[in-house]
Design a protein around this motif. Structure first.
Motif, mmCIF file in Angstrom:
data_model
loop_
_atom_site.group_PDB
_atom_site.id
_atom_site.type_symbol
_atom_site.label_atom_id
_atom_site.label_comp_id
_atom_site.label_asym_id
_atom_site.label_seq_id
_atom_site.Cartn_x
_atom_site.Cartn_y
_atom_site.Cartn_z
ATOM 1 N N TYR A 141 -17.100 -20.036 4.223
ATOM 2 C CA TYR A 141 -17.208 -20.774 2.970
ATOM 3 C C TYR A 141 -15.950 -21.609 2.724
ATOM 4 O O TYR A 141 -14.840 -21.108 2.828
ATOM 5 N N GLY A 142 -16.135 -22.857 2.408
ATOM 6 C CA GLY A 142 -15.037 -23.751 2.083
ATOM 7 C C GLY A 142 -14.405 -24.443 3.273
ATOM 8 O O GLY A 142 -13.624 -25.366 3.091
ATOM 9 N N ASP A 143 -14.711 -24.018 4.506
ATOM 10 C CA ASP A 143 -14.179 -24.703 5.676
ATOM 11 C C ASP A 143 -14.845 -26.067 5.809
ATOM 12 O O ASP A 143 -15.992 -26.260 5.404
ATOM 13 N N TRP A 170 -8.849 -23.663 3.138
ATOM 14 C CA TRP A 170 -8.093 -22.769 2.257
ATOM 15 C C TRP A 170 -6.894 -22.157 2.956
ATOM 16 O O TRP A 170 -5.868 -21.900 2.332
ATOM 17 N N PHE A 171 -6.975 -21.946 4.251
ATOM 18 C CA PHE A 171 -5.827 -21.454 5.012
ATOM 19 C C PHE A 171 -4.671 -22.449 4.900
ATOM 20 O O PHE A 171 -3.518 -22.072 4.698
ATOM 21 N N PHE A 192 0.250 -25.485 1.850
ATOM 22 C CA PHE A 192 0.667 -26.853 1.505
ATOM 23 C C PHE A 192 -0.007 -27.324 0.226
ATOM 24 O O PHE A 192 -1.132 -26.941 -0.071
ATOM 25 N N ARG A 193 0.666 -28.206 -0.487
ATOM 26 C CA ARG A 193 0.063 -28.842 -1.662
ATOM 27 C C ARG A 193 -0.931 -29.901 -1.181
ATOM 28 O O ARG A 193 -0.817 -30.422 -0.079
ATOM 29 N N CYS A 194 -1.869 -30.235 -2.038
ATOM 30 C CA CYS A 194 -2.918 -31.205 -1.688
ATOM 31 C C CYS A 194 -2.335 -32.522 -1.186
ATOM 32 O O CYS A 194 -2.862 -33.133 -0.255
ATOM 33 N N LYS A 195 -1.247 -32.976 -1.808
ATOM 34 C CA LYS A 195 -0.682 -34.284 -1.487
ATOM 35 C C LYS A 195 -0.210 -34.392 -0.045
ATOM 36 O O LYS A 195 -0.190 -35.473 0.519
#
Length: 149
Positions: A31-33, A53-54, A59-62
């Motif tokens: 899920y979410g990959d 998610w790993f 890391f931050r989204c940016k």
């Protein structure tokens, strides 16, 4: 007596190894990959599975979406191995210095063959009606609502 114990131990070890290998062949996205299969099936490779998610934990989204230029849409990026080897997209970090290098194909190309590019099992996939599915359904509804002659 000792021979049967050794035999059972070896048999158990073989069964455990076989089960592990069978499980590796059925690897799939969680899920979410993000499944990336723009070119993999055509090249005879399994789709790449990006564990979002790993990476997001670390890391931050940016980092990826601003600094590296990843678009916020599965399939919205024209990712291929030439660009990755050239240091773009995943290759910006997976270069052997920041993170492991790309020589082990199966580390990324681990998805089930034929899985479309998507955010795997995302709830949004079940909420959005595909564009090609909406037209036949609307036409069918229009036919059932017309008065019979």
């Amino acid at each position: 007596m000792e021979f049967s114990r050794v035999f059972r131990t070896i048999l158990l070890l073989v069964l455990v190894l076989a089960a592990g290998l069978a499980d590796m062949r059925s690897a799939r996205a969680e899920y979410g990959d993000v499944v990336i299969n723009n070119y993999s099936d055509g090249a005879g490779m399994r789709p790449a599975v990006f564990p979002h998610w790993f990476h997001r934990i670390r890391f931050r989204c940016k980092v990826c979406h601003a600094d590296l230029g990843f678009k916020f849409k599965a399939g919205g990026n024209d990712i291929n191995m030439v660009k990755i080897i050239d240091g773009q997209y995943c290759g910006a970090c997976h270069n052997g210095n920041i993170a492991w290098s790309i020589e082990n194909c199966n580390l990324c190309h681990s998805g089930k063959p034929g899985t479309p590019t998507q955010v795997h099992e995302s709830t949004i996939n079940s909420l959005v009606v595909p564009a090609n599915a909406a037209k036949p359904q609307a036409a069918q509804q229009a036919q059932t609502q017309q008065p019979k002659k």
